[in-house]
Design a protein around this motif. Structure first.
Motif, short mmCIF file in Angstrom:
data_model
loop_
_atom_site.label_atom_id
_atom_site.label_comp_id
_atom_site.label_asym_id
_atom_site.label_seq_id
_atom_site.Cartn_x
_atom_site.Cartn_y
_atom_site.Cartn_z
N THR A 85 0.78 -1.23 0.10
CA THR A 85 0.07 -0.13 0.02
C THR A 85 1.00 1.26 0.02
O THR A 85 2.19 1.05 -0.01
N ASN A 86 0.42 2.45 0.15
CA ASN A 86 1.27 3.62 -0.11
C ASN A 86 2.03 3.67 1.45
O ASN A 86 2.97 4.57 1.67
N LEU A 87 1.63 2.89 2.20
CA LEU A 87 2.53 2.83 3.71
C LEU A 87 3.59 1.85 3.41
O LEU A 87 4.66 2.25 4.28
N ASN A 88 4.00 1.11 2.67
CA ASN A 88 5.09 0.31 2.42
C ASN A 88 5.57 0.06 0.87
O ASN A 88 6.22 -0.84 0.77
N ASP A 89 5.09 0.95 0.23
CA ASP A 89 5.53 0.93 -1.26
C ASP A 89 6.99 0.99 -1.55
O ASP A 89 7.68 0.47 -2.35
N GLY A 90 7.52 1.74 -0.47
CA GLY A 90 9.08 2.05 -0.64
C GLY A 90 9.60 2.98 -1.94
O GLY A 90 8.99 3.94 -2.26
N ARG A 91 10.60 2.18 -2.62
CA ARG A 91 11.18 3.03 -3.61
C ARG A 91 10.13 3.23 -4.66
O ARG A 91 10.30 4.03 -5.59
N PHE A 92 9.14 2.44 -4.77
CA PHE A 92 8.00 2.69 -5.73
C PHE A 92 7.41 4.08 -5.86
O PHE A 92 7.22 4.60 -7.13
N GLU A 93 7.28 4.68 -4.42
CA GLU A 93 6.80 5.99 -4.46
C GLU A 93 7.60 6.90 -5.40
O GLU A 93 7.36 8.07 -5.81
N VAL A 94 8.98 6.64 -5.55
CA VAL A 94 9.86 7.42 -6.05
C VAL A 94 9.98 7.08 -7.75
O VAL A 94 10.11 8.00 -8.53
N THR A 95 9.98 5.82 -8.01
CA THR A 95 10.21 5.57 -9.35
C THR A 95 8.92 5.11 -10.13
O THR A 95 8.99 5.06 -11.45
N ASN A 125 6.95 -1.00 -10.91
CA ASN A 125 6.12 -2.22 -9.88
C ASN A 125 7.38 -2.94 -9.35
O ASN A 125 7.34 -3.44 -8.21
N TYR A 126 8.61 -2.99 -10.10
CA TYR A 126 9.54 -3.99 -9.42
C TYR A 126 10.35 -3.16 -8.35
O TYR A 126 11.15 -3.98 -7.43
N ASP A 127 9.91 -1.99 -7.92
CA ASP A 127 10.40 -1.45 -6.64
C ASP A 127 9.57 -1.51 -5.61
O ASP A 127 9.79 -0.74 -4.36
N LYS A 128 8.28 -2.02 -5.69
CA LYS A 128 7.48 -2.24 -4.36
C LYS A 128 7.95 -2.95 -3.52
O LYS A 128 8.43 -3.91 -3.59
N GLY A 129 7.99 -2.32 -2.43
CA GLY A 129 8.61 -2.99 -0.92
C GLY A 129 9.96 -2.90 -0.97
O GLY A 129 10.49 -3.28 -0.20
N SER A 130 10.83 -2.12 -1.97
CA SER A 130 12.29 -2.05 -1.81
C SER A 130 12.58 -0.93 -0.83
O SER A 130 12.01 0.40 -1.13
N PHE A 131 13.26 -0.78 -0.03
CA PHE A 131 13.77 0.15 0.81
C PHE A 131 15.37 0.25 0.97
O PHE A 131 16.16 -1.04 0.70
N LYS A 132 15.86 1.10 1.15
CA LYS A 132 17.22 1.44 1.18
C LYS A 132 17.89 0.62 2.25
O LYS A 132 17.27 0.20 3.41
N THR A 133 19.17 0.10 1.64
CA THR A 133 19.80 -0.96 2.86
C THR A 133 20.49 0.16 3.77
O THR A 133 21.50 0.89 3.55
#
Lengths: 240, 341
Positions: free
Chosen positions: B237-247, B250-258
């Motif tokens: 959801t928009n709470l845990n989309d992570g990098r998807f919010e920037v790019t 779809n393949y960035d959904k749920g991706s966060f910075k290491t």
């Protein structure tokens, strides 16, 4: 001043004037610029889409593709060769069209271009390459031999159970250093000094020894599997 | 005397008189700053040092002062806060909190992506400008009207006129000095200290296919500065989309910075939303809790590890013991990074 003296001065001045005439020296070497472009079986690479199928019928995507090429050797028809030592980093995702420049190549007619896929043994040690962020992230654990990843190719594929899974073809260690020799019929001149290095990503799966991701989707630490990928490197590159 | 001699004498007299200094105006103050010698651990890569914001003693001093000064946010939406309000040195410049976890300020000189979803990319100057303009909305007039800052800005940049840009540059200089590289593990790498059996076992798990932590948490920064979906969720959801919010990919959904693992002992809770309260819970996630999705990082789906790492209890403890060797007590007590007097 006597007439003889004046004449002498005129003659000497004339000799000096002519001897100062400019002579143009043409260089006998040139830089060769090599630009990469990434394809998958003839189509331009688009990352992170399950678009591609290898000879083992794996439908796959490419999410990450990083690698090193080293020590380029250009060989003439008379057997003489010129080596440009150095290791170059490539990233197909962040920089689809990398240009590297090989400097001071003697002009002339060449017939082959060869290079290593990976890092030469002398540099394949901890901190063997320039200590920057890119090389740091390619480091190969010391406990597994040290040095660097030669290749990181990752993505997803649909397995035999129709399940989406990931794969990671990581290659490293000196035993898995790939060697590529390409026909390169080129007269290198001051005006003709660009070349395109096509990278057919699919060949890393198909190349010489077909790789089936259903059998092995992760190569790091598995020497036989890494050797397959290293061998397939020979079919990945073409230059024109 | 010949006519031309008179001319020369007159000209010489005129030049002498004309070149005399005007004592009625005070001399202009000449700006000069003192280069700051950044101490970088030998085994660290070189950070990128921008030429348009060279490190100086005066710039670092100013940045450090601003870091701790609530004037940074005066009148803005976060009125009363400074960087240090949410970044305590004792917690490696992080803070235990609920909700979005606070990323520690540590070794950011080597970062190219900032914030959990990498919303701000580039240099420290870029992220500091974001903090000054967007987060704190710093009212530079407040700094200008203070009794001290115009002088400090002059000392740092040769200009007493304060701007958001120069405020960001000063902060960036201070951030560049926030370097941690003296943990037990660093000393082990430099052959200055030994690790216990359990710590060595944990190191082996970390840097091998068994744990496979090194691919994202690479030496020596213990982060690859990239983004990964490590299987925290399978629905986004928009709470845990992570990098998807920037790019928007779809393949960035749920991706966060290491995040870096340096000082990880001090920076609980863990993950972008602080869902794990301790390191044991973190390791258990990798051991048995990975959730699959289309954007799960390929590294997380190794054959034979489909259900996690499957470490034994003693192996899990060994991994924790190794992570504890990444604590740098010098960093959290370094007076040069503390609130200035």
């Amino acid at each position: 001043m006597k007439r003889v003296d004046i004449l002498y001065i005129i003659i000497v001045s004339g000799v000096l004037a002519f001897s100062c005439e400019k002579v143009t020296v043409y260089p006998d070497t040139a830089s060769l610029n090599i630009r990469t472009n990434y394809m998958v079986s003839g189509e331009e690479l688009i990352t992170d889409t399950l678009n591609y199928t290898n000879v083992s019928s794996n439908v796959y995507s490419i999410k990450r593709l990083e690698y090193y090429l080293s020590d380029f050797i250009l060989t003439k028809s008379d057997g003489s060769s010129y080596t440009v030592f150095g290791t170059y980093y490539f990233n197909a995702v962040s920089n689809k069209s990398t240009v590297i420049t090989l400097d001071e190549i003697p002009l002339g007619d060449y017939i082959t271009l060869s290079f290593l896929v990976g890092v030469p043994e002398s540099s394949n040690v901890p901190l063997g390459l320039e200590n920057d962020l890119l090389n740091t992230n390619m480091a190969w654990p010391v406990s597994m031999g040290g040095g660097y990843h030669f290749l990181k190719m990752e993505g997803h594929f649909i397995d035999q159970n129709n399940t989406r899974k990931g794969y990671a073809l990581h290659v490293g260690t000196n035993a898995c250093l790939g060697k590529v020799e390409l026909p390169f019929s080129r007269r290198l001149t001051l005006k003709n000094r660009s070349a395109f290095l096509s990278v057919d990503v699919n060949q890393w799966f198909d190349g010489i020894v077909p790789i089936n991701l259903n059998d092995q989707n992760y190569t790091m630490g598995n020497i036989p599997e890494m050797l397959k990928v290293a061998k397939n490197s020979q079919r990945v590159f073409t230059i024109n | 005397m010949k006519y031309w001699v008179h001319i020369v004498v007159l000209l010489g007299f005129y030049l002498f008189v004309g070149c005399e200094g005007d004592d009625s105006k005070p001399p202009k103050e000449i700006f000069s700053s003192t280069p700051y010698l950044l101490s970088i651990p030998d085994h660290f890569p070189d950070p990128v040092l921008p030429k348009n914001n060279p490190l100086t003693e005066e710039g670092v001093h100013l940045g450090r002062k601003l870091y701790y000064d609530p004037l940074l946010s005066s009148g803005g939406p976060n009125n009363g806060l400074s960087c240090s309000s949410c970044h305590f040195q004792s917690f490696s410049f992080s803070i235990p909190t609920t909700g979005t976890a606070v990323l520690p300020h540590i070794n950011l000189a080597w970062n190219q992506n900032f914030l959990w979803n990498g919303k701000v990319g580039g240099s420290l100057e870029d992220i500091m400008l974001f903090e000054v303009k967007d987060f704190f909305q710093t009212d530079v007039q407040q700094l200008q009207q203070s009794g001290i800052y115009p002088r400090l800005f002059w000392n740092a940049f040769g200009d007493s006129l304060i701007t958001q840009q120069s405020t960001a540059q000063a902060l960036a200089q201070f951030f560049r000095t926030m370097i941690s590289g003296d943990s037990k593990f660093d000393r082990y790498l430099q052959h200055k200290e030994t690790l216990s059996y359990s710590e060595l076992t944990g190191l082996e798990i970390f840097f091998s296919e068994k744990g496979d932590c090194f691919h994202c948490h690479s030496i020596p920064l213990m982060t690859d500065n990239s983004f990964h979906n490590i299987g925290l969720d399978s629905v986004f959801t928009n709470l845990n989309d992570g990098r998807f919010e920037v790019t928007g990919k779809n393949y960035d959904k749920g991706s966060f910075k290491t995040p870096t693992l340096r000082n990880i002992e001090l920076t609980a809770p863990y993950m972008h939303d602080g869902r794990f309260l301790n390191l044991e819970d973190v390791i258990e996630h990798y051991n048995s809790g990975v959730k699959h999705s289309n954007s799960l990082d390929p590294i997380m789906t190794k054959s034979g590890k489909e259900f996690g790492l499957e470490l034994t209890p003693s192996e899990k403890q060994a991994l924790v013991d190794f992570l504890l060797t990444l604590t740098d007590t010098v960093y959290i007590s370094n007076k040069l990074l503390s609130k200035p007097d």
